[in-house]
Design an enzyme around this catalytic site. Structure first.
Site, short mmCIF file in Angstrom:
data_model
loop_
_atom_site.label_atom_id
_atom_site.label_comp_id
_atom_site.label_asym_id
_atom_site.label_seq_id
_atom_site.Cartn_x
_atom_site.Cartn_y
_atom_site.Cartn_z
N LEU A 104 42.03 -18.46 33.59
CA LEU A 104 43.25 -18.20 32.65
C LEU A 104 44.38 -17.15 33.30
O LEU A 104 45.40 -16.82 32.85
CB LEU A 104 42.79 -17.73 31.37
N ARG A 105 43.83 -16.94 34.77
CA ARG A 105 45.07 -16.06 35.37
C ARG A 105 46.47 -16.58 35.37
O ARG A 105 47.35 -15.79 35.20
CB ARG A 105 44.35 -15.45 36.72
N GLY A 106 46.43 -17.86 35.75
CA GLY A 106 47.73 -18.69 35.89
C GLY A 106 48.49 -18.48 34.61
O GLY A 106 49.66 -18.33 34.71
#
Length: 420
Positions: free
Chosen positions: A358-360
């Site tokens: 979920l970093r993006g």
């Protein structure tokens, strides 16, 4: 693309005389002086007598001298090597924008700059130092502790706050720390001060580059050539925001939250995927092909080399405007909103591109808000998302050896498909 004009007044802080700052060690060894056997025996005997007071106390050797270092930094500011002005950088808008967004919101997570040799990567990063805003730190603290946020406090400062002690604070510019390729792990993480241990019988910890970079910028040039053991250290600190050192019976942790900026040439080797994912944004830099633009770059560089002071003064007004723009954006960032529909579409793009984790999603939301703040708005638009999303997702896509298209173009096409 955003208009990048502006900025930086150099504010010279007044500092106390170095002589008024007490040194922690009672013995001062001056270069060029020699000490005979009598003096050595006297020091040795004084050390033995004083050991009952020190026992095996673990101290921070940098705490006592950090204020001296800060004073030296101020005193030598004007005599330091002149830095090429950020506003004078011609072209490379993508790289400049990524750097500015990270200064506005450090939680974006840094930027990886990859491109051809001789395209101004290192020059642009180092020119950022004039634009860095001031932050409030605890005076004399080697970790640049925030007097108000426990998340950015060293252990000693946190203990003082817990006891209700009043903290001396000062304003200082955000640090930019260079991590050399040949640095040792002890220099990066911190080490034991052997001299202090021998002369005073104290197990003293000397902080390294990660401590100095806390609340600042850590820059690694040619990051793809960095030794694996240093990459592991950076991964650990970037993941937790803390650096833990285990040395000679000493266990110490200190905050190490920094903006990680790396640059490199892809021809010299690929970056480990684990480290690449830690960079919030990825900027692709190419060689300028326009002949007139190349001539302008050569002429500007020649002007700077012939008379750096005059060249910097010619861009002072633009530098000041840009610094004011950054300061305003940082103060207004908390008030910038992004509506639910845009959040859902950003996550759709990430999901359909098969981005791991979920970093993006998180970085794209942060970067879009920072861009809106830079433009002076209190809300994010689809255009803001479209500008930053290729830089936030390009390096997170799965590598396809048969794919000839640039990953940034793949992200842009998916953005238009979802946002249409």
């Amino acid at each position: 693309m955003v208009s990048l004009l502006g900025t930086s007044p150099s504010s010279i802080l007044s500092c106390p005389r170095l002589s008024s700052i007490p040194l922690t060690s009672p013995v001062c060894f001056r270069p060029g002086n020699t000490f005979g056997g009598k003096l050595y025996r006297r020091i040795q005997s004084e050390t033995k007598k004083s050991r009952s007071r020190h026992h095996v106390l673990v101290t921070n050797v940098a705490t006592g001298i950090n204020s001296i270092e800060q004073a030296k930094k101020i005193d030598t500011k004007e005599s330091a090597r002149p830095v090429y002005p950020f506003a004078a950088i011609v072209g490379q808008d993508e790289m400049k924008l990524c750097l500015l967004l990270n200064v506005i919101d450090p939680k974006i997570g840094g930027v990886m700059i990859m491109g051809d040799r001789g395209t101004g990567k290192s020059t642009t990063v180092r020119s950022l130092v004039d634009l860095l805003p001031e932050i409030t730190v605890v005076a004399g603290d080697p970790y640049n502790s925030d007097p108000r946020d426990p998340e950015f406090m060293g252990k000693e400062v946190r203990e003082r706050v817990r006891k209700g002690e009043e903290l001396d604070v000062m304003e200082t510019k955000i640090n930019m720390v260079d991590l050399p390729l040949g640095a040792t792990e002890d220099r990066v993480c911190g080490t034991i001060d052997i001299e202090k241990a021998l002369t005073e019988g104290v197990k003293a910890f000397e902080p390294g580059l990660l401590a100095k970079a806390n609340r600042g910028i850590l820059y690694v040039d040619e990051v793809n050539l960095l030794d694996d053991h240093l990459v592991d250290v950076l991964l650990d600190s970037a993941a937790s925001g803390w650096n833990t050192v285990e040395r000679e019976g000493i266990s110490i942790s200190h905050p190490a939250r920094f903006i990680l900026i790396g640059s490199g040439n892809p021809e010299e080797g690929e970056l480990r995927p684990q480290l690449l994912d830690r960079f919030g944004m990825h900027a692709q830099v190419g060689t300028v092909r326009d002949a007139e633009l190349r001539v302008k770059i050569v002429e500007e560089r020649a002007r700077f080399d012939s008379n750096p002071k005059e060249f910097r003064e010619s861009y002072l007004e633009e530098q000041m405007k840009l610094q004011e723009q950054i300061t305003s954006a940082r103060s207004n960032l908390s008030g910038v909103e992004i509506n639910q529909d845009l959040k859902v579409k950003i996550s759709r793009v990430c999901a359909e591109l098969d981005v791991d984790g979920l970093r993006g999603d998180i970085v794209t939301n942060r970067a879009a808000r920072a861009l809106a703040a830079l433009k002076g708005r209190d809300h994010v638009t689809a255009e803001d998302v479209g500008i930053v999303i290729p830089n936030c997702l390009r390096h997170r896509l799965r590598k396809d050896p048969l794919e000839s298209m640039d990953s940034g173009i793949v992200v842009t096409e998916k953005f238009y498909e979802v946002f249409s």
